[in-house]
Design an enzyme around this catalytic site. Structure first.
Site, short mmCIF file in Angstrom:
data_model
loop_
_atom_site.label_atom_id
_atom_site.label_comp_id
_atom_site.label_asym_id
_atom_site.label_seq_id
_atom_site.Cartn_x
_atom_site.Cartn_y
_atom_site.Cartn_z
N SER A 132 0.87 -1.18 0.00
CA SER A 132 0.00 0.00 0.00
C SER A 132 0.90 1.22 0.00
O SER A 132 2.09 1.12 0.35
CB SER A 132 -0.85 0.00 1.28
OG SER A 132 -1.51 1.24 1.44
N TYR A 145 -2.11 0.13 10.76
CA TYR A 145 -2.07 -0.36 9.37
C TYR A 145 -0.75 0.02 8.70
O TYR A 145 -0.12 -0.81 8.04
CB TYR A 145 -3.26 0.23 8.61
CG TYR A 145 -3.37 -0.22 7.16
CD1 TYR A 145 -3.50 -1.58 6.83
CD2 TYR A 145 -3.37 0.70 6.12
CE1 TYR A 145 -3.63 -1.98 5.50
CE2 TYR A 145 -3.51 0.30 4.80
CZ TYR A 145 -3.63 -1.04 4.49
OH TYR A 145 -3.76 -1.45 3.16
#
Ligand code: NAP
Length: 245
Positions: A132, A145
């Site tokens: 990501s 995250y």
């Protein structure tokens, strides 16, 4: 036995994983797909003639039983994962952090470790890790995250060093905002809150990322696409998004 190359996609029951399965099938791959929601996974697999197997990457026994059914593999797409919550560190929830680390980092490691021998035996193996922009940036409320995706990026880079000299390519695909079930999962099923994430801007689609993954794996075997960072035109960083309304 089929003479087509075989690809495995984890987390293929929705979003980027499901789209990647469709794109790889169109590119001529046999497929084994894994995820926890077997009904959803079968809906993806059936039209593609793919094999759907239950897989929870956070459960070592599940990974073992999934990988025991894999006799050969050319491409492994480690896609399973996601985010839980958006609380600041001051309010961090241990269980959410543990789950994020388990799925995004340990899960990637478990599946990769189990399949490395088959990837090497294929003579032209390829590991694609879906990280990501959270692997290269941070944002308020995102620490659980971003810490996990930073770790997944570190594992990916380590693999490239450890596999040097072996016939296994290692690619990292780092998307920005992609409209999938990602935000619905992050906000525990709150669809209205999830929709606000993409309000007034044009996010990427799962097909945009699947297209990039398929491009990377279909380059000649001596070409290793190292890292692809892919953002919507409307997104400059994790925190700077152009919204029209
Ligand atoms: P999604 O639609 O929520 O898909 C996530 C997939 O991961 C589902 O198929 C889910 O299947 C699977 N999964 C989650 N935990 C799992 C586990 N423990 N074991 C096996 N499978 C598991 O979201 P997505 O956007 O496609 O996400 C795919 C990947 O892209 C994730 O790694 C995510 O972090 C990354 N990513 C997403 C975005 C974005 O904006 N959407 C941006 C950058 C990176 P089951 O629930 O059926 O197990």
């Amino acid at each position: 036995m089929s003479d087509k190359p075989l690809a495995i996609v984890t987390g293929a029951s929705s979003g980027i994983g499901a789209a990647t399965a469709r794109h790889l099938a169109a590119a001529g791959y046999d497929l084994i797909l894994g995820a926890r929601r077997l009904d959803r996974l079968r809906e993806v697999a059936e039209p593609l003639g793919a094999t759907a197997l239950p897989l929870d990457v956070t459960d070592p026994a599940s990974v073992q039983s999934f990988c025991a059914q894999v006799l050969r593999v050319n491409v492994l797409v480690n896609n399973a994962g996601g985010a839980l919550g958006l609380e600041p560190v001051a309010e961090a929830d241990d269980a959410k952090w543990e789950t994020m680390y388990d799925s995004n980092v340990l899960g990637l490691m478990r599946v990769t470790r189990a399949l490395l021998p088959q990837l090497e035996t294929s003579g032209a193996g390829h590991i694609v890790n879906v990280t990501s922009i959270a692997a290269i940036e941070v944002y308020p409320g995102g620490a659980g995250y971003t810490a996990a995706k930073h770790a997944a990026r570190a594992v990916t880079e380590t693999l490239r060093l450890e596999l040097l000299g072996k016939p296994i390519r290692v690619t990292e695909v780092a998307p920005g905002m992609v409209e999938t079930e990602f935000s619905v999962v992050r906000f525990a099923g709150d669809k209205a809150r999830a929709d606000k994430t993409y309000a007034g801007m044009t996010p990427l689609t799962a097909d945009d990322i699947a297209d990039a993954i398929t491009w990377a794996v279909t380059r000649p075997a001596h070409v290793n696409i190292d890292t692809l960072v892919i953002r919507p035109l409307d997104q400059a960083t994790a925190t700077q998004v152009h919204r029209r309304s």
